[in-house]
Design a protein around this motif. Structure first.
Motif, mmCIF file in Angstrom:
data_model
loop_
_atom_site.group_PDB
_atom_site.id
_atom_site.type_symbol
_atom_site.label_atom_id
_atom_site.label_comp_id
_atom_site.label_asym_id
_atom_site.label_seq_id
_atom_site.Cartn_x
_atom_site.Cartn_y
_atom_site.Cartn_z
ATOM 1 N N PRO A 317 -22.677 -5.854 47.461
ATOM 2 C CA PRO A 317 -21.905 -5.545 48.682
ATOM 3 C C PRO A 317 -20.433 -6.254 48.407
ATOM 4 O O PRO A 317 -19.424 -6.268 49.417
ATOM 5 N N TYR A 318 -20.404 -7.306 47.375
ATOM 6 C CA TYR A 318 -19.155 -8.124 47.334
ATOM 7 C C TYR A 318 -18.423 -7.330 46.688
ATOM 8 O O TYR A 318 -17.028 -7.151 46.749
ATOM 9 N N VAL A 319 -18.940 -6.046 45.851
ATOM 10 C CA VAL A 319 -17.914 -5.081 45.128
ATOM 11 C C VAL A 319 -17.790 -3.965 45.918
ATOM 12 O O VAL A 319 -16.398 -3.495 45.880
ATOM 13 N N ILE A 320 -18.755 -3.498 46.522
ATOM 14 C CA ILE A 320 -18.372 -2.019 47.158
ATOM 15 C C ILE A 320 -18.377 -2.349 48.894
ATOM 16 O O ILE A 320 -19.280 -2.936 49.311
ATOM 17 N N ASP A 321 -17.318 -1.834 49.504
ATOM 18 C CA ASP A 321 -17.424 -1.757 50.752
ATOM 19 C C ASP A 321 -17.908 -0.758 51.430
ATOM 20 O O ASP A 321 -17.485 0.532 51.127
ATOM 21 N N ASP A 322 -19.040 -0.970 52.178
ATOM 22 C CA ASP A 322 -19.695 0.390 52.510
ATOM 23 C C ASP A 322 -18.962 1.144 53.479
ATOM 24 O O ASP A 322 -18.193 0.726 54.471
ATOM 25 N N ASN A 323 -19.077 2.533 53.126
ATOM 26 C CA ASN A 323 -18.478 3.732 53.906
ATOM 27 C C ASN A 323 -16.904 3.725 53.796
ATOM 28 O O ASN A 323 -16.261 4.421 54.330
ATOM 29 N N GLU A 324 -16.540 2.645 52.678
ATOM 30 C CA GLU A 324 -15.119 2.811 52.512
ATOM 31 C C GLU A 324 -14.802 2.879 50.904
ATOM 32 O O GLU A 324 -14.004 3.909 50.471
ATOM 33 N N THR A 325 -15.335 2.020 50.094
ATOM 34 C CA THR A 325 -15.265 2.632 48.639
ATOM 35 C C THR A 325 -16.475 3.287 48.005
ATOM 36 O O THR A 325 -16.558 3.326 46.864
ATOM 37 N N GLY A 326 -17.271 3.367 48.887
ATOM 38 C CA GLY A 326 -18.654 3.878 48.456
ATOM 39 C C GLY A 326 -19.746 3.573 49.539
ATOM 40 O O GLY A 326 -19.501 3.511 50.724
ATOM 41 N N PHE A 327 -21.023 4.232 49.061
ATOM 42 C CA PHE A 327 -22.104 4.039 50.061
ATOM 43 C C PHE A 327 -22.995 3.031 49.528
ATOM 44 O O PHE A 327 -23.551 3.204 48.430
ATOM 45 N N LEU A 328 -23.466 2.247 50.415
ATOM 46 C CA LEU A 328 -24.792 1.119 50.022
ATOM 47 C C LEU A 328 -26.025 1.693 50.751
ATOM 48 O O LEU A 328 -26.121 2.139 51.995
ATOM 49 N N VAL A 329 -27.150 1.897 49.716
ATOM 50 C CA VAL A 329 -28.446 2.359 50.352
ATOM 51 C C VAL A 329 -29.261 1.215 50.298
ATOM 52 O O VAL A 329 -29.450 0.651 49.094
ATOM 53 N N GLU A 330 -30.200 0.954 51.181
ATOM 54 C CA GLU A 330 -31.280 0.072 51.116
ATOM 55 C C GLU A 330 -32.358 0.360 49.784
ATOM 56 O O GLU A 330 -32.562 1.694 49.660
#
Length: 388
Positions: A317-330
């Motif tokens: 999450p320090y590298v990827i901004d969720d919903n902005e530069t990508g998607f983070l999934v549990e």
């Protein structure tokens, strides 16, 4: 009266390639980028100390950098790390008499930097206790590696006066064990990743990393199986060396059993230029890891303008901004991972929008800025006279 200019003698200690066409992993990538920027400073005399499996030491002088390749016999690292490698490394440091030693990784380089007695900085790229967790690496050899490496890491945490970490996640997890100052300085991206052309092949997914359990590739294969139901021609290129043969065999077996041979291609270990070509051609970059302290490949994907789907764990999450530069999934949510990939594959405008945002985000990881921060820290450590 003539003035004499004394350069700051800096040693970078860690993995460095003998062949620049074959870069092995994220730490090596980061060191290369840092060295390429530091060598531009006229007031630095720059040395790199690294080990290589060979029988005789090699010293190369190129582009204002002296690289010392210390010979290490073809034995398991847990055999040489506290014997031959440690002895040779500390001896070479003492020969060079540096103003500061910058070690990358705790077990091995960091330990040697502290034992050398010279002012030092230790960069923590990953936490050994996490990366060698028995649940992820249960084998006998990994158990031995853990028994050797963890005490060395504990020593570094206890005695290092200056540490840098690649993300807030790492700082939070090591702070209770450290007595020294901890600075967050992320890994840097080589400039050429910002210059890679977009030659996207639709429905192409890309993973870059070692093939081992902590990368959770089996979950990714299961996600591709779901995606295939909607996009039959989806393809996943898996780029990286096999670090756990048994795990790799289980992945191949899953591909064969689920009729995914046309969809999933194991590309193996590629040259640097071939990896860049893979980045250029992919539609979406994916990283389903269970353990990740930073994930330099994510920042590289952002620099290329590629949207990312990754696990919401560790330093990601320090590298990827969720919903902005990508998607983070549990982590472990295979359906969720597949759905986010499908969302991107089905919407080119969304891919472009997220890709543009990613390129902007990646600027904060430029090697030029990272090198400047380390340059200032080197000076501070030297002037403060910090030692082990």
């Amino acid at each position: 009266m003539k003035e004499y200019f004394v350069k700051m003698r800096v040693i970078i200690l860690g993995q460095y390639p003998l062949d620049m066409k074959k870069i092995r992993g994220g730490v090596e990538t980061c060191i290369i980028g840092l060295v390429n920027e530091l060598k531009k400073y006229s007031d630095i005399e720059l040395h790199v100390i690294t080990k290589e499996i060979m029988w005789e030491n090699i010293t190369k002088v190129e582009d204002n950098v002296t690289i010392h390749y210390l010979a290490s016999p073809p034995l398991p690292r847990f055999v040489t790390i506290k014997t031959i490698d440690q002895h040779k490394t500390i001896k070479k440091i003492k020969e060079l008499k540096p103003d500061v030693v910058h070690a990358h990784m705790t077990a091995g380089p960091g330990y040697c930097a502290l034992k050398s007695g010279f002012p030092n900085i230790v960069t923590v790229h990953g936490i050994t206790k996490e990366e060698y967790d028995p649940k992820i690496r249960p084998g006998l050899l990994d158990t031995i590696r853990r028994m050797v490496a963890v005490p060395m890491e504990d020593y570094v945490f206890k005695h290092a006066k200056v540490l840098t970490v690649v993300s807030y996640y790492v700082k939070k997890n090591i702070k209770p064990f450290c007595k020294g100052e901890i600075y967050i300085i992320p890994n840097g991206i080589r400039n050429e990743f910002f210059e890679i052309e977009n030659n996207e092949i639709e429905n192409m997914l890309l993973f870059v990393g070692g093939i081992e359990p902590r990368k959770s590739l089996l979950n990714l294969l299961k996600a591709v199986k779901i995606i295939k139901k909607e996009i039959p021609d989806v393809r996943l290129h898996i780029v990286g060396s096999v670090r756990k043969q048994r795990y790799y065999n289980s992945l191949v077996e899953y591909v064969n059993q689920n009729n995914l041979n046309d969809n999933i291609i194991f590309k193996g270990e590629l040259s640097d230029e071939e990896v860049k070509k893979e980045f250029s051609e992919c539609s979406v970059f994916v990283l389903p890891s269970k353990v990740e302290s930073f994930g330099i490949v994510l920042a590289e994907a952002e620099a290329c303008g590629k949207p990312v789907v990754a696990s919401n764990i560790g330093g990601i999450p320090y590298v990827i901004d969720d919903n902005e530069t990508g998607f983070l999934v549990e982590y472990g949510d295979i359906d969720g991972f597949a759905n986010k990939i499908l969302l991107l594959l089905n919407d080119k405008n969304l891919r472009n929008k997220i890709g543009i945002a990613g390129m902007e985000k990646a600027k904060q990881f430029s090697n030029k800025d990272i090198a400047k921060r380390y340059y200032n820290l080197y000076n501070a450590v030297i002037h403060n006279g910090k030692r082990k």
